[in-house]
Scaffold this motif. Sequence first.
Motif, mmCIF file in Angstrom:
data_model
loop_
_atom_site.group_PDB
_atom_site.id
_atom_site.type_symbol
_atom_site.label_atom_id
_atom_site.label_comp_id
_atom_site.label_asym_id
_atom_site.label_seq_id
_atom_site.Cartn_x
_atom_site.Cartn_y
_atom_site.Cartn_z
ATOM 1 N N GLY A 1 -25.393 -33.920 -5.564
ATOM 2 C CA GLY A 1 -23.997 -33.662 -6.026
ATOM 3 C C GLY A 1 -23.195 -33.035 -4.913
ATOM 4 N N ARG A 2 -21.964 -33.092 -5.036
ATOM 5 C CA ARG A 2 -20.851 -32.525 -4.188
ATOM 6 C C ARG A 2 -19.938 -31.802 -4.842
ATOM 7 N N LEU A 3 -19.721 -30.349 -4.062
ATOM 8 C CA LEU A 3 -18.837 -29.352 -4.861
ATOM 9 C C LEU A 3 -17.595 -29.150 -3.992
ATOM 10 N N LEU A 4 -16.671 -29.365 -4.390
ATOM 11 C CA LEU A 4 -15.386 -29.095 -3.678
ATOM 12 C C LEU A 4 -14.716 -27.720 -3.891
ATOM 13 N N ALA A 5 -14.488 -27.047 -3.178
ATOM 14 C CA ALA A 5 -13.700 -25.737 -3.297
ATOM 15 C C ALA A 5 -12.228 -25.945 -2.954
ATOM 16 N N ILE A 6 -11.420 -26.246 -3.937
ATOM 17 C CA ILE A 6 -10.344 -26.337 -3.581
ATOM 18 C C ILE A 6 -9.129 -25.237 -3.562
ATOM 19 N N ASN B 1 -30.530 -30.732 -3.133
ATOM 20 C CA ASN B 1 -29.820 -31.275 -2.156
ATOM 21 C C ASN B 1 -28.284 -31.376 -2.384
ATOM 22 N N LEU B 2 -27.658 -30.344 -2.775
ATOM 23 C CA LEU B 2 -26.293 -30.297 -2.727
ATOM 24 C C LEU B 2 -25.408 -30.068 -1.841
ATOM 25 N N SER B 3 -24.121 -30.156 -1.675
ATOM 26 C CA SER B 3 -23.184 -30.276 -0.562
ATOM 27 C C SER B 3 -22.126 -29.276 -1.123
ATOM 28 N N VAL B 4 -21.601 -28.221 -0.523
ATOM 29 C CA VAL B 4 -20.439 -27.570 -0.861
ATOM 30 C C VAL B 4 -19.420 -27.885 0.308
ATOM 31 N N ASP C 1 -21.660 -35.487 -10.782
ATOM 32 C CA ASP C 1 -21.936 -35.755 -9.398
ATOM 33 C C ASP C 1 -20.955 -35.034 -8.306
ATOM 34 N N VAL C 2 -19.667 -35.046 -8.815
ATOM 35 C CA VAL C 2 -18.806 -34.223 -7.882
ATOM 36 C C VAL C 2 -18.055 -33.363 -8.902
ATOM 37 N N VAL C 3 -17.759 -31.954 -8.323
ATOM 38 C CA VAL C 3 -17.107 -30.828 -8.907
ATOM 39 C C VAL C 3 -15.945 -30.652 -7.906
ATOM 40 N N TYR C 4 -14.590 -30.743 -8.804
ATOM 41 C CA TYR C 4 -13.463 -30.577 -8.088
ATOM 42 C C TYR C 4 -13.033 -29.074 -8.592
ATOM 43 N N ASP C 5 -12.911 -28.281 -7.902
ATOM 44 C CA ASP C 5 -12.638 -26.716 -8.477
ATOM 45 C C ASP C 5 -11.536 -26.038 -7.851
#
Length: 323
Positions: free
Chosen positions: A227-232, A251-254, A205-209
């Motif tokens: 899903g939500r993808l976090l570019a850290i 329908n993803l969010s980056v 569901d959530v990516v913390y990269d």
Amino acid sequence: MRAFQLSTLGQAPAFQDVTLPPPGPGEVRLAIAACGLNFADLLMVDGKYQEKPALPFTMGMELAGRITAVGAGVSGFAPGDRVAVFAGQGGLAAEGNFVANRCLKLPDGMDFRQAAAFQIAYGTSHLALDHKARLQPGETLFVSGAAGGVGLTAVEIGKRMGARVIASVRGPAKMTVATAAGADHVIDSDAPDLRGQLKALGGVDVVYDTIGGPGFLDALRATKPEGRLLAIGFAGGEVPQVPANLLLVKNLSVMGLYWGGYLAFRPEVLTASLATLAGWIAEGALTPHISHSFPLDQVAEAMACLRERRSTGKVIVEMPEAG
């Protein structure tokens, strides 16, 4: 006093003798007890970080210590107060002057080592998972680089928020660390087919990269609809190019997160997050993982430890009078 300063971009920082003026209006002076190191410190040396302080400057972005003097116009703080400060610079010295509104009073249950270790790493993960991604109990969170100083906090906070956590690390020793932090499943980052492994675990569901590169795209393809993808960060050195058609179809969010940037446009969000985290740590609900601690005169070795990825969790530098 001696301060560990960067004088020329691309060249090694070194100790310099400096004279510290009295604290100016709105500032407090601290006897520094501990300073946390970050990957961003290494980027600063080469001029590759978002913030580029004027040279020369004393390195050390986050620190903790005891107030010894206050400047004109400061209210709410007094000599003797124990505080943490996200200063952006100035932490690798015995003393420093810092803007009072960046200071956070420490609860009784938090020591200086914890205070120097939690701000950027825990603050980044809490702001990303809570404020940005709105991680919900029961969702699946995937964390890359999960044994690093920031990634490990995402594992711990993700579990605190009720998520099922999948962690990606390199090697058996770091797998043990990620499991101890609360990861439900641990993947060796050297193993092939990350996408397949994540799909076999039910998707994400959530990516913390924190790594970037091909792993970000593999995780994107294993992410569930909405899903939500976090570019850290991009510790692997490669900034991924995201195919927008996949974002549309699923329908993803980056989302990007530059934690320190909130000081400029919404400081109250950052301050509230840090206060929440300090309370959790004081209660024992979170435990900052400090894998290496060095005295100030060994700060070059401390930075090498970070650069060579020998650490699991946080690297801190302690001052001789730390207590």
